[in-house]
Design an enzyme around this catalytic site. Structure first.
Site, PDB file in Angstrom:
ATOM      1  N   THR B 125       0.821  -1.212   0.000  1.00  0.00           N
ATOM      2  CA  THR B 125       0.000   0.000   0.000  1.00  0.00           C
ATOM      3  C   THR B 125       0.860   1.270   0.000  1.00  0.00           C
ATOM      4  O   THR B 125       1.921   1.310   0.614  1.00  0.00           O
ATOM      5  CB  THR B 125      -0.913  -0.007   1.240  1.00  0.00           C
ATOM      6  OG1 THR B 125      -1.781  -1.131   1.137  1.00  0.00           O
ATOM      7  CG2 THR B 125      -1.735   1.260   1.352  1.00  0.00           C
ATOM      8  N   PRO B 127       0.533   5.868  -0.031  1.00  0.00           N
ATOM      9  CA  PRO B 127      -0.415   6.945   0.315  1.00  0.00           C
ATOM     10  C   PRO B 127      -1.471   7.151  -0.774  1.00  0.00           C
ATOM     11  O   PRO B 127      -2.630   7.413  -0.482  1.00  0.00           O
ATOM     12  CB  PRO B 127       0.494   8.172   0.457  1.00  0.00           C
ATOM     13  CG  PRO B 127       1.824   7.617   0.840  1.00  0.00           C
ATOM     14  CD  PRO B 127       1.935   6.294   0.139  1.00  0.00           C
ATOM     15  N   GLU B 362      -6.338  -5.628   3.887  1.00  0.00           N
ATOM     16  CA  GLU B 362      -6.283  -6.850   3.072  1.00  0.00           C
ATOM     17  C   GLU B 362      -7.368  -6.812   1.989  1.00  0.00           C
ATOM     18  O   GLU B 362      -7.947  -7.816   1.610  1.00  0.00           O
ATOM     19  CB  GLU B 362      -6.431  -8.081   3.979  1.00  0.00           C
ATOM     20  CG  GLU B 362      -5.655  -9.321   3.533  1.00  0.00           C
ATOM     21  CD  GLU B 362      -4.140  -9.152   3.598  1.00  0.00           C
ATOM     22  OE1 GLU B 362      -3.652  -8.242   4.281  1.00  0.00           O
ATOM     23  OE2 GLU B 362      -3.458  -9.928   2.919  1.00  0.00           O
TER      24      GLU B 362
END
Lengths: 250, 378
Positions: B125, B127, B362
């Site tokens: 991941t 920003p 997730e």
């Protein structure tokens, strides 16, 4: 040195025990069952003796219903080499267990039998002593330390008021107390390896032992519920109650 | 059909449960309050195999199934969902490294990862790239024997404390096909970490940004080939979703069991609150919800283990359903405890805070719906 470790399947120590409504025994329906904690300590000690190179083989034996195989499998996952299941659905009392174990001992000729001092279900604390008597072997009960030496074994026993250290000639019977060791968890790889270790299946008839109960259970009841206490306002009131209600002062 | 566990699975479950009760439960509230990352406990668990549950045996793993892993994370999360979830993240990194890494990488890091001598964080991941992970912008540029990585990873569990970082970075063009996977050591030149984020739950693990500014990574730390990264990420996500669902289920189960004890003891209006039918019906609903969730989770895990073609859909459905149901059940457990449920001493508010994020990470439960509906409408 060959070590035999009898293990018992009992209600898990974390389970809140419920008595059957008809008061004939403890309710086992849908209750988690595990290896008796004192038996776990016995398995752990035997496995440690094997890891130290003292023991050459550790055999776990259980007497009970088919599910007792799971208890043996737990011992195998902790490190025992093989298992023996003497399968019976009967309620087997300590004397009959000891007679069956005598049969196993005669067949396997171990140098040492390590048992839990008692099982947490019946709290009988008899099987190890009875087996020693039947075999005519020395016994070291309530062991908090086991020290194998050449031809004999040193056992530290937890007795009222202190510790007693004794020396037993082999072959011998030892029963475990709580402080002997802290049993390991079976690791994931060892659980998978245990699957491949052999378990021999026997019946009480194979040993010619009659397991018919000799004890009649009349009633199993919950312990009385503790009643709430009272608060007293003054010392005088307390003394008065101790004298006149509790009758502990005169 | 009765969905029954094998004898070994029963033993695995019981062992994990006993470990959680003794080694995690007594400390979980303290770890939450003091934001303590329990590395010692995790290493103790790794001695039992928790560091490489489904990693291959030659790297010190146990090579178990996804269903086995689900049973373990469910039990560990009874005591602490946050720590259980971190162990599952470490397992994801270990699995990706040992399944797709070169012999050199497996040799160098594999057994230390399964033993948790080295702890791994997973960095996907960013920003600006959450649900749309394929749009990630961290760049990796080949420079002789090295790659130079530049970019920022967001919400990284374990960051700053972990030893190894599995980073997804772009080596090629736009889209999923341009993404590659790299393994970075903590002291890589150009690698730094943001502040430990203050957050609602998951306090037993640090969460930081992972910042790369021309971070120099040896080319041999590329996992698989250039462009394989997103494929690995997608393969990891199915199992990761099962693990997170398991971490919700265990937490909620603990909250339910604690509620059953509590309502029998708590007395109001002259009777135990268990004697009110409102309480009884609530417990009945909670039990039904959790058992349904459990069936769905075990079924999805079995389908993933069987490599069924629609396993991804089942994992998405399990993730959405189980994390939602478990949060609701825990919320009901808090309600049954009244004011006491709001106190940290009673554990339930911690479980609730930990479980909330499982509906987000997730893949959010909204993204799960995207995945499920895509298979229906294709």
């Amino acid at each position: 040195m060959k070590i035999l470790v009898p293990v018992k399947r009992v209600v898990d120590y974390n389970v809140k025990i419920r008595v059957k409504p008809d008061q004939t025994g403890v309710d086992l329906a849908n209750v988690k069952m595990s290896m008796n904690p004192f038996c776990e300590i016995a398995v752990e000690e035997a496995v440690r003796l094997q890891e130290a190179g003292t023991a050459t083989e550790v055999i776990a034996v259980s007497i009970g219903p088919a599910q007792s195989q799971e208890t043996i499998r737990t011992a195998l996952a902790m490190g025992a080499d093989r298992g023996i299941l003497i399968q019976t659905d009967a309620e087997v009392e300590p004397l009959a267990i000891a007679k069956l174990l005598k049969g196993v001992v005669e067949a396997e000729s171990p140098d040492l039998v390590i048992l839990g001092k008692q099982a947490i279900d019946g709290d009988n604390n008899q099987t190890g002593q009875m087996l020693a008597a039947l075999m005519g072997w020395p016994q070291g009960t309530f062991a908090s330390e086991i020290k194998p030496e050449a031809g004999h074994i040193g056992v530290t026993r937890e007795i009222d008021g202190g510790l007693q250290t004794i020396k037993l000639n082999l072959p011998a019977i030892v029963t475990t107390d709580l402080r002997l060791n802290e049993p390991r968890y079976a690791s994931l790889p060892n659980i998978m390896k245990a699957k491949k270790k052999p378990i021999d299946e026997k019946t009480p008839e194979d040993f010619g032992v009659d397991v018919t109960p000799q004890i009649e259970i009349i009633k199993v009841a919950e312990p009385p519920v503790r009643e709430a206490g009272v608060k007293v306002e003054t010392v005088e009131e307390l003394v008065d109650k101790l004298k006149n209600e509790a009758g502990v002062l005169s | 059909m009765v969905f029954a566990l094998t004898e070994e699975q029963g033993m695995i479950r019981d062992m994990a449960q006993n470990f959680a009760e003794e080694k995690i439960q007594p400390f979980a509230n303290e770890w939450d309050a003091e934001k303590h990352f329990p590395v010692d406990m995790m290493r103790e668990g790794a001695e039992l195999g928790f560091g490489g549950i489904y990693a291959p045996e030659e790297c010190g793993g146990t090579g178990l199934s996804r269903l086995d892993a689900v049973l373990i994370f469910e039990q560990l999360s009874r005591a602490c969902p946050s720590t259980s979830a971190f162990i599952s993240i470490h397992n994801m990194v270990t699995w990706m490294l040992t399944s797709f890494g070169s012999d050199y990488l497996k040799e160098k890091y594999g057994s230390d990862m399964t033993a948790m001598n080295l702890i791994g964080s997973y960095c996907l991941t960013e920003p600006g790239a959450g649900s749309d992970a394929g749009s990630l912008s961290t760049k990796a540029v080949k420079d002789g024997e090295n790659y130079k990585l530049t970019g920022t990873k967001q919400f990284i569990s374990g960051a700053g404390a972990s030893d190894l970082y599995l980073v997804m970075a772009r080596t090629g063009g736009d889209g999923a096909g341009g993404v590659s996977a790299f393994l970075l050591e903590k002291d890589t030149p150009g690698l730094s970490f943001g502040a430990n984020e203050k957050k609602m739950g998951w306090n037993s693990q640090p969460t930081r940004q992972v910042i790369m500014d021309d971070a120099i990574v040896p080319a041999q730390n590329l996992i698989g080939q250039e462009g394989d990264g997103f494929k690995f990420a997608m393969m990891g996500l199915d199992g990761g979703r099962l693990n997170i669902a398991a971490c919700s289920l265990g937490g909620a189960q603990a909250a339910l069991e604690q509620s059953i004890d509590y309502v029998k003891e708590r007395s109001q209006f002259g009777q135990a609150i268990a004697d009110f039918q409102a309480t009884q019906f609530k417990l009945a609903d909670m039990e039904t919800e959790l058992q349904a969730a459990r069936l769905m989770l075990y079924n999805a895990a079995a389908r993933l283990d069987a490599k069924e073609v629609d396993a991804t859909k089942w994992c998405a459905m399990a993730k959405k359903h189980v994390t939602d149901a478990a949060f609701d059940v825990t919320n009901q457990a808090l309600q049954l405890h009244g004011g006491y449920g709001y106190l940290s001493e009673y554990n339930i508010e911690r479980i609730l805070r930990d479980l909330r994020v499982h509906q987000i990470l997730e893949g959010t439960n909204e993204i799960m719906r995207v995945i499920i509906s895509r298979t229906l409408l294709k």
